[in-house]
Design a protein around this motif. Structure first.
Motif, short mmCIF file in Angstrom:
data_model
loop_
_atom_site.label_atom_id
_atom_site.label_comp_id
_atom_site.label_asym_id
_atom_site.label_seq_id
_atom_site.Cartn_x
_atom_site.Cartn_y
_atom_site.Cartn_z
N THR A 227 0.82 -1.22 0.00
CA THR A 227 0.00 0.00 0.00
C THR A 227 0.85 1.26 0.00
O THR A 227 0.37 2.32 -0.39
N ILE B 203 0.68 1.67 -6.43
CA ILE B 203 -0.50 1.28 -7.18
C ILE B 203 -0.28 -0.12 -7.74
O ILE B 203 0.61 -0.33 -8.58
N THR B 204 -1.07 -1.08 -7.28
CA THR B 204 -1.00 -2.45 -7.78
C THR B 204 -1.97 -2.60 -8.95
O THR B 204 -3.17 -2.36 -8.81
N TRP B 205 -1.44 -3.02 -10.09
CA TRP B 205 -2.21 -3.09 -11.33
C TRP B 205 -2.10 -4.50 -11.89
O TRP B 205 -1.03 -4.96 -12.26
N TYR C 154 -6.04 -4.79 -4.55
CA TYR C 154 -5.46 -4.28 -5.78
C TYR C 154 -6.00 -2.87 -5.98
O TYR C 154 -6.96 -2.46 -5.32
N ASP C 155 -5.40 -2.15 -6.90
CA ASP C 155 -5.87 -0.80 -7.21
C ASP C 155 -6.51 -0.72 -8.59
O ASP C 155 -7.56 -0.10 -8.76
N ILE D 231 -10.85 0.55 -11.25
CA ILE D 231 -10.24 0.77 -9.95
C ILE D 231 -11.07 0.08 -8.88
O ILE D 231 -12.30 0.20 -8.85
N SER D 232 -10.40 -0.63 -8.00
CA SER D 232 -11.09 -1.38 -6.95
C SER D 232 -11.86 -0.45 -6.02
O SER D 232 -11.37 0.62 -5.63
N SER E 199 -9.79 0.17 -3.01
CA SER E 199 -8.46 0.77 -3.13
C SER E 199 -8.32 1.96 -2.19
O SER E 199 -9.19 2.83 -2.17
N HIS F 140 -6.13 4.14 -2.74
CA HIS F 140 -5.46 5.14 -3.58
C HIS F 140 -6.25 5.39 -4.86
O HIS F 140 -5.69 5.40 -5.95
N LYS F 141 -7.51 5.66 -4.73
CA LYS F 141 -8.35 5.82 -5.93
C LYS F 141 -7.90 7.00 -6.79
O LYS F 141 -7.76 6.89 -8.00
N ALA G 200 -4.56 6.32 -8.35
CA ALA G 200 -4.69 5.38 -9.46
C ALA G 200 -5.19 6.09 -10.71
O ALA G 200 -4.71 5.83 -11.83
#
Length: 505
Positions: A54, A62-64, A118-119, A342-343, A346, A348-349, A352
């Protein structure tokens, strides 16, 4: 691992390259350098996802999740360079998780359904609405005001196509969104036996060409597997993402009437031509049951753009030339062939979204995602005073079409001109637009009926799409079985919702 093709992205369709014509939905693969591969190369890492970080020393990570050929062997050194760039530009780091084509569907469903951290994740029209129903994705409608570069980079009609009940939950990739079909001819054969190939644009036009190729080679020129030619219906009818291939509305007649597409005269006329081809030996006789048709063919049908012929030729093992088969078609399904979602969970919207904004506006980052690590996977070269990408190897395994806009990518040195601007962009802009653009069908009342009817379609698809047997009799039998399973109820439900949608526009 299969080598990636020289040009980029796919239509909505992702199928393995074959040297012949008989694999996949039609005969040649769609135009893409993101060739599906169910096996990983020797250097690929595990498909087991790493934990999603995170933050990285206070910097959001950012996990993609993307699809491709598995994690690239040089993902660590690539990530280090990309993160230095991203940290300077927008203050984030990136954690790419690339899952191989084979396990992608199951793993993606598990990630979404179990709310694994995930993001951003790759999606498309086949899963978008259902995932939104599950509340898997963040409603980003209001956040888009914070990323004006992103909304300027994506045409409004594409963002509108992603609206569900007026809200946006995913960013479409602006790529070859209009589906353009091509006849793909083996150059040596047409040069010898049908030099007028460039004037073939319909199945009726193609009949004398196929006969000439058969007479010249003494072999069936069109090799099909049991998927046959789906473009016969898709070139004229929009299935609107309902999930029932035998249903749609015409791109052309302006009626906005939901119909059984295989019963329509313009489709039946083409099915009759296909049957004539089969009876005349212009198609391999085992097409209706073949999982893969092998051998050298004279013609195939593929979706892409003109210079994608370079890639199709590699797949066929021969130089090819192309002529258009129908008009380019734009629908909600084709517009949403690739989505970055975007999750909803997340942390971190906005970050992302800022990453997606940079991907869709910054050529340097777009190239790094598409081509890999400079100096390892590719290098920039000068071609007649223009900057081009020269690939050093085929080891970069991320599927570029899943990532974002392609128009601003640096072309490869093997390309003639700039295919993104010179070919893909005009196809998108000149496409025949479906009147149902933006329509999303709520199937909750008829989901089981759709599944039952689609199962019946799968039983008949092989014979109908390959010209095996009398098309009128085959379609009549299929539709009788579908109607006994509730097909007309689905038509009525789709028509009611479509009418309401069009009235609200």
């Amino acid at each position: 691992m299969k080598k990636f093709l020289a040009l980029l992205l796919a239509s909505v369709m992702t199928l393995a390259l074959l040297a012949g014509c008989g694999g996949g939905n039609n005969n040649d693969t769609p135009a893409t350098n993101d060739t599906p591969d169910t096996t990983q190369g020797n250097d690929a890492q595990s498909d087991t996802p790493a934990p999603a970080p995170t933050d990285d020393g206070g910097i959001p990570v950012i996990t993609w999740y993307q699809v491709g050929g598995g994690q690239p062997a040089n993902i660590d050194s690539w990530t280090e360079k990309v993160n230095a760039y991203l940290e300077e530009k927008i203050g984030v780091h990136l954690n790419i998780q690339c899952i191989s084509w084979g396990p992608w569907g199951d793993k993606r469903s598990m990630i979404v359904q179990t709310n694994e951290p995930y993001d951003i994740i790759f999606g498309d029209s086949s899963n978008y609405a259902n995932d939104v129903k599950m509340s898997a994705y963040a409603d980003i409608t209001d956040l888009l005001a914070e990323v004006p570069g992103l909304t300027e980079a994506i045409p409004a009609e594409y963002l509108d196509a992603a609206r569900l009940d007026g809200r946006i939950y995913g960013i479409p990739a602006y790529k070859d969104n209009a589906a353009q079909q091509f006849f793909v001819w083996t150059k040596e054969q047409v040069d010898a036996y049908y030099p007028d190939w460039a004037n073939v644009h319909s199945m009726a036009d193609a009949t004398p060409a196929l006969q000439a190729l058969k007479d010249g080679t003494n072999e069936p020129p069109l090799l099909l597997n049991k998927d046959g030619i789906s473009a016969i219906a898709a070139n004229r009818y929009d299935g609107m993402g309902v999930g029932l291939s035998a249903l749609g509305i015409s791109y052309y007649d302006g009626s906005n009437k939901v119909v059984a597409v295989y019963e329509q005269p313009d489709v039946m006329d083409q099915l009759k031509i296909l049957n004539q081809w089969m009876d005349s030996g212009l198609i391999n006789s085992d097409a209706a049951t073949a999982n893969e048709a092998t051998g050298m063919c004279g013609v195939g049908i593929a979706q892409g753009w003109p210079s994608a012929a370079d890639g199709w030729g590699v797949g066929r093992g021969a130089e090819v030339v192309v002529s258009t088969f129908g008009d380019p078609m734009l629908s909600t399904d084709t517009a949403l062939g690739s989505l970055a979602c975007i999750s909803a969970s997340s942390p971190h919207k906005l970050e992302a979204l800022k990453l997606l904004e940079l991907v869709n506006t910054d050529t340097a980052l777009r190239d790094m995602l598409s081509y890999g690590e400079e100096g390892v996977n590719f290098e920039y070269v000068d071609v007649n005073g223009e900057k081009r990408v020269h690939k050093l190897n085929g080891d970069w395994t991320l599927a570029a079409y899943t990532q974002g806009k392609t128009i601003h990518m640096t072309p490869e040195d093997t390309a003639k001109g700039n295919p993104y601007v010179d070919e893909i962009l005009p196809q998108n802009e000149n496409a025949v637009r479906s009147p149902a653009m933006g329509f999303a069908f709520d199937n909750s009342e008829v989901a089981d009926t759709i599944a039952a009817c689609q199962a019946i379609f799968q039983e008949y698809k092989g014979i109908i799409h390959t010209g095996t047997g009398d098309p009128e009799a085959n379609v009549a039998a299929m539709m009788e079985a579908m109607r006994a399973s509730g097909f007309d109820d689905v038509v009525a439900a789709v028509q009611e919702q479509l009418d309401a949608y069009l009235a609200s526009k």
